[in-house]
Design a protein around this motif. Structure first.
Motif, PDB file in Angstrom:
ATOM      1  N   CYS A  14       0.871  -1.178   0.025  1.00  0.00           N
ATOM      2  CA  CYS A  14       0.103  -0.048  -0.109  1.00  0.00           C
ATOM      3  C   CYS A  14       0.862   1.258   0.160  1.00  0.00           C
ATOM      4  N   TYR A  15       0.626   2.142  -1.018  1.00  0.00           N
ATOM      5  CA  TYR A  15       1.307   3.597  -1.060  1.00  0.00           C
ATOM      6  C   TYR A  15       0.596   4.508  -0.368  1.00  0.00           C
ATOM      7  N   GLN A  16      -0.518   4.329  -0.001  1.00  0.00           N
ATOM      8  CA  GLN A  16      -1.587   5.409   0.723  1.00  0.00           C
ATOM      9  C   GLN A  16      -2.177   6.336  -0.477  1.00  0.00           C
ATOM     10  N   CYS A  17      -2.307   5.761  -1.730  1.00  0.00           N
ATOM     11  CA  CYS A  17      -2.935   6.833  -2.868  1.00  0.00           C
ATOM     12  C   CYS A  17      -4.233   7.122  -2.489  1.00  0.00           C
ATOM     13  N   GLY A  18      -4.906   6.448  -1.551  1.00  0.00           N
ATOM     14  CA  GLY A  18      -6.421   6.725  -1.206  1.00  0.00           C
ATOM     15  C   GLY A  18      -7.523   6.478  -2.211  1.00  0.00           C
ATOM     16  N   LYS A  19      -7.047   5.581  -3.233  1.00  0.00           N
ATOM     17  CA  LYS A  19      -8.248   5.070  -4.232  1.00  0.00           C
ATOM     18  C   LYS A  19      -9.124   4.387  -3.545  1.00  0.00           C
ATOM     19  N   CYS A  20      -8.797   3.365  -2.817  1.00  0.00           N
ATOM     20  CA  CYS A  20      -9.873   2.557  -2.146  1.00  0.00           C
ATOM     21  C   CYS A  20     -10.813   3.485  -1.372  1.00  0.00           C
ATOM     22  N   SER A  21     -10.368   4.373  -0.684  1.00  0.00           N
ATOM     23  CA  SER A  21     -11.407   5.358   0.153  1.00  0.00           C
ATOM     24  C   SER A  21     -12.110   6.126  -0.979  1.00  0.00           C
ATOM     25  N   SER A  22     -11.664   6.917  -1.959  1.00  0.00           N
ATOM     26  CA  SER A  22     -12.515   7.490  -2.835  1.00  0.00           C
ATOM     27  C   SER A  22     -13.407   6.872  -3.464  1.00  0.00           C
ATOM     28  N   GLY A  23     -13.328   5.536  -4.012  1.00  0.00           N
ATOM     29  CA  GLY A  23     -14.435   4.827  -4.661  1.00  0.00           C
ATOM     30  C   GLY A  23     -15.449   4.255  -3.621  1.00  0.00           C
ATOM     31  N   CYS A  24     -15.448   4.459  -2.382  1.00  0.00           N
ATOM     32  CA  CYS A  24     -15.979   3.577  -1.164  1.00  0.00           C
ATOM     33  C   CYS A  24     -17.457   4.334  -1.063  1.00  0.00           C
ATOM     34  N   ASP A  25     -18.594   3.799  -1.307  1.00  0.00           N
ATOM     35  CA  ASP A  25     -19.794   4.566  -1.058  1.00  0.00           C
ATOM     36  C   ASP A  25     -20.095   4.505   0.411  1.00  0.00           C
ATOM     37  N   VAL A  26     -19.536   3.538   1.238  1.00  0.00           N
ATOM     38  CA  VAL A  26     -19.718   4.055   2.647  1.00  0.00           C
ATOM     39  C   VAL A  26     -18.826   5.366   2.986  1.00  0.00           C
TER      40      VAL A  26
ATOM     41  N   CYS B 193     -24.064  -0.841  -3.832  1.00  0.00           N
ATOM     42  CA  CYS B 193     -24.316  -1.948  -2.618  1.00  0.00           C
ATOM     43  C   CYS B 193     -25.663  -1.683  -2.198  1.00  0.00           C
ATOM     44  N   CYS B 194     -26.241  -2.851  -1.826  1.00  0.00           N
ATOM     45  CA  CYS B 194     -27.747  -2.828  -1.327  1.00  0.00           C
ATOM     46  C   CYS B 194     -27.708  -2.330   0.263  1.00  0.00           C
ATOM     47  N   GLY B 195     -26.480  -2.704   0.759  1.00  0.00           N
ATOM     48  CA  GLY B 195     -26.319  -2.039   2.324  1.00  0.00           C
ATOM     49  C   GLY B 195     -26.824  -3.051   3.190  1.00  0.00           C
ATOM     50  N   PHE B 196     -27.232  -4.308   2.608  1.00  0.00           N
ATOM     51  CA  PHE B 196     -27.779  -5.317   3.754  1.00  0.00           C
ATOM     52  C   PHE B 196     -26.791  -5.858   4.663  1.00  0.00           C
ATOM     53  N   THR B 197     -25.711  -6.089   4.115  1.00  0.00           N
ATOM     54  CA  THR B 197     -24.574  -6.665   4.878  1.00  0.00           C
ATOM     55  C   THR B 197     -24.169  -5.736   6.527  1.00  0.00           C
ATOM     56  N   HIS B 201     -24.796  -3.972  11.850  1.00  0.00           N
ATOM     57  CA  HIS B 201     -23.817  -3.107  12.483  1.00  0.00           C
ATOM     58  C   HIS B 201     -23.945  -1.789  12.441  1.00  0.00           C
ATOM     59  N   ALA B 202     -24.157  -1.414  11.309  1.00  0.00           N
ATOM     60  CA  ALA B 202     -24.327   0.194  11.231  1.00  0.00           C
ATOM     61  C   ALA B 202     -25.560   0.515  10.385  1.00  0.00           C
ATOM     62  N   GLU B 203     -26.767   0.263  11.060  1.00  0.00           N
ATOM     63  CA  GLU B 203     -28.172   0.358  10.695  1.00  0.00           C
ATOM     64  C   GLU B 203     -28.174   1.356   9.665  1.00  0.00           C
ATOM     65  N   GLU B 204     -27.865   2.736  10.256  1.00  0.00           N
ATOM     66  CA  GLU B 204     -28.271   3.904   9.374  1.00  0.00           C
ATOM     67  C   GLU B 204     -27.766   3.961   8.174  1.00  0.00           C
ATOM     68  N   LEU B 205     -26.311   3.461   8.090  1.00  0.00           N
ATOM     69  CA  LEU B 205     -25.570   3.608   6.708  1.00  0.00           C
ATOM     70  C   LEU B 205     -26.221   2.538   5.832  1.00  0.00           C
ATOM     71  N   GLY B 206     -26.676   1.579   6.341  1.00  0.00           N
ATOM     72  CA  GLY B 206     -27.240   0.305   5.393  1.00  0.00           C
ATOM     73  C   GLY B 206     -28.397   0.791   4.836  1.00  0.00           C
ATOM     74  N   LEU B 207     -29.319   1.446   5.723  1.00  0.00           N
ATOM     75  CA  LEU B 207     -30.414   1.938   5.205  1.00  0.00           C
ATOM     76  C   LEU B 207     -30.443   3.059   4.186  1.00  0.00           C
ATOM     77  N   ARG B 208     -29.573   3.887   4.379  1.00  0.00           N
ATOM     78  CA  ARG B 208     -29.345   4.825   3.597  1.00  0.00           C
ATOM     79  C   ARG B 208     -28.698   4.524   1.976  1.00  0.00           C
ATOM     80  N   LEU B 209     -28.179   3.657   1.937  1.00  0.00           N
ATOM     81  CA  LEU B 209     -27.502   2.854   0.777  1.00  0.00           C
ATOM     82  C   LEU B 209     -28.687   2.377   0.141  1.00  0.00           C
ATOM     83  N   ALA B 210     -29.414   1.662   0.713  1.00  0.00           N
ATOM     84  CA  ALA B 210     -30.591   1.063  -0.087  1.00  0.00           C
ATOM     85  C   ALA B 210     -31.504   2.162  -0.468  1.00  0.00           C
ATOM     86  N   ALA B 211     -31.505   3.166   0.385  1.00  0.00           N
ATOM     87  CA  ALA B 211     -32.624   4.323   0.150  1.00  0.00           C
ATOM     88  C   ALA B 211     -32.093   4.898  -1.362  1.00  0.00           C
ATOM     89  N   GLU B 212     -30.980   5.156  -1.630  1.00  0.00           N
ATOM     90  CA  GLU B 212     -30.266   5.788  -2.817  1.00  0.00           C
ATOM     91  C   GLU B 212     -30.844   5.138  -3.970  1.00  0.00           C
TER      92      GLU B 212
END
Ligand code: SF4
Ligand code: SF4
Lengths: 146, 292
Positions: A14-26, B193-197, B201-212
């Motif tokens: 890992c070279y900390q480019c941050g691409k993993c985070s920038s594509g993560c919907d969470v 992602c549907c957010g189910f998983t 654990h992080a209910e609000e985040l999961g529900l928001r993913l599904a809502a979108e």
């Protein structure tokens, strides 16, 4: 085994480019959740911080970060292993305690009772076993390293 | 065409319409799915407890199918991803030997790596063949429009799936639905992602993913969402009301399994496709089809 797996999952590349985070919907919904930061903490030996953090339980295991990583790092799997290590060090979320109990008893993630099988029968489906003892055995023999 | 049917934990308890429609569809197409009572949980939830135990669990399922000389067909994308990724890890001789020692203790000779694992949709695409399936379509669904939700584990991790579909622009499920005469649309958050998983654990985040995604497809106005995984269906259909309440929206979006859609197109009756278990009413779809 864990060090072997982390190595196999290519953590040290890992070279900390941050691409993993920038594509993560969470991460998009909760900016404090940053997979690249978690990987950084693991690499510098601050693994305890990661294991205690609620963040590892926010990952959906969608594999998007692993797919995007230019270094071929299995980011999802590394975070997933952090959960298991957290559990081993005593940081077990409520839901997991419950899931483990059901798994050991029913051999599946959801318990099956007579009501379920009755419903299945009415829908023309065969009954499924309510117990699966082999699961407890798998846990018993696998959780000890040899 | 005989295959070991990997049904998993969720489907026989929480997704009866998926199981019913799968059994009817495959039966009608001449694909013999053999139930294997010895199969256990795939290992997904166990990966958050102990990865090695999860690998042993996956390997045991794989080895059981191998011993019977059957390849595996499943309909839960989560199970397929976990079994496929386990196969990938088990290519490493150090891991495989360690796992095989445990399998011996369970009375199973060994896992060799010969078994193939495929989601039914992928099987229809790659093995059964769309040309052959096209010949079976007697009730084209020309008036219907679907938004396809693939589910993350349908094609990821791509290394475990032999890169069979493109996660940034997936096509195989769309093509399958299009085969029935129905239209599928491209929409902005198709790969979300549907957010189910994380709903536990992080209910609000999961529900928001599904809502979108529910919001996006509702605004576009498709007839239904089409999907291929019981967990995604729980997120979008079983939880649709909760998702709406928590995000201040009201949704009324039917959710259909691809097996129900393809089943309709080959002329199977609604009862044989488990429609009685659809929680969001599919009356509008039925009306449209009746007019065709
Ligand atoms: S994308 Fe890969 S290399 Fe970049 S920060 Fe994330 S894990 Fe590290
Ligand atoms: S697997 Fe987890 S960390 Fe990676 S993109 Fe998905 S939610 Fe984010």
């Amino acid at each position: 085994m864990y060090n072997y797996l982390l190595d196999k999952e290519r953590l040290r590349y890992c070279y900390q480019c941050g691409k993993c985070s920038s594509g993560c919907d969470v991460n998009r919904l909760d900016g404090s959740f940053q997979p690249h930061r978690l990987l950084h903490l693991i690499s510098i030996g601050a693994i305890d911080k990661v294991l205690k953090s609620a963040d590892i339980w926010k990952c959906t295991t969608c594999f998007t970060c692993s797919e995007r990583c230019p270094q071929g790092i299995r980011v999802t799997d590394i975070l997933w292993n952090m959960r298991a290590m957290a559990v081993k060090s005593g940081h077990i979320p409520e839901l997991l305690v419950h899931q483990r109990e059901v798994l050991l008893k029913a051999g599946r993630l959801y318990s099956v009772g007579p009501i379920d099988n009755k419903k299945r029968g009415k829908a023309g489906l065969n009954a499924i076993p309510e117990e699966h003892p082999v699961i407890a055995k798998i846990f018993e023999i696998s959780e000890v390293e040899d | 065409m005989r295959y070991a049917f990997y049904i998993g934990c969720t489907i026989p308890v929480k997704a009866l319409k998926y199981e019913i429609s799968t059994r009817s569809l495959t039966g009608s197409l001449g694909i013999e799915l053999i139930d294997i009572p010895e199969f256990s949980c795939c290992g997904y939830p166990v990966r958050s407890m102990d990865f090695f135990t999860s690998l042993v669990m996956s390997a045991r399922n794989l080895a059981i199918a191998e011993k019977k000389g059957l390849d595996i067909i499943g309909i839960c994308t989560g199970c397929m991803a976990i079994l496929s990724e386990a196969k990938e890890y088990l290519e490493d001789p150090i891991i495989r030997n360690k796992v095989n020692k445990k399998l011996k203790a369970l009375g199973i000779k060994e896992y060799t790596g010969s078994v193939k694992v495929k989601h039914l949709a992928r099987f229809l695409y790659e093995d059964y063949g769309f040309d052959r399936l096209r010949e079976r379509i007697i009730k084209p669904l020309n008036s219907l429009e679907f938004g396809v939700h693939y589910g993350c584990h349908y094609m990821k991790p791509t290394s475990a799936y032999g890169h069979f579909d493109d996660p940034s622009n997936p096509a195989t499920l769309d093509e399958l639905i299009n085969l029935t005469g129905a239209t599928t649309i491209d929409y902005p958050n198709k790969n979300l992602c549907c957010g189910f998983t994380i709903m536990g654990h992080a209910e609000e985040l999961g529900l928001r993913l599904a809502a979108e995604k529910l919001e996006c497809l509702s605004n576009i106005g498709v007839d239904a969402m089409a999907l291929a995984c019981p967990s995604c269906c729980i997120a979008y259909e079983n939880n649709q009301k909760v998702v709406g309440k928590r995000t201040g929206k009201e949704f009324d979006l039917p959710v259909l399994y691809f097996t129900q859609i393809v089943g309709l197109s080959i002329g199977l009756e609604e009862e044989k496709l488990g429609f009685e278990f659809n929680r969001i009413k599919v009356d509008r779809i039925a009306k449209k089809l009746a007019r065709d």
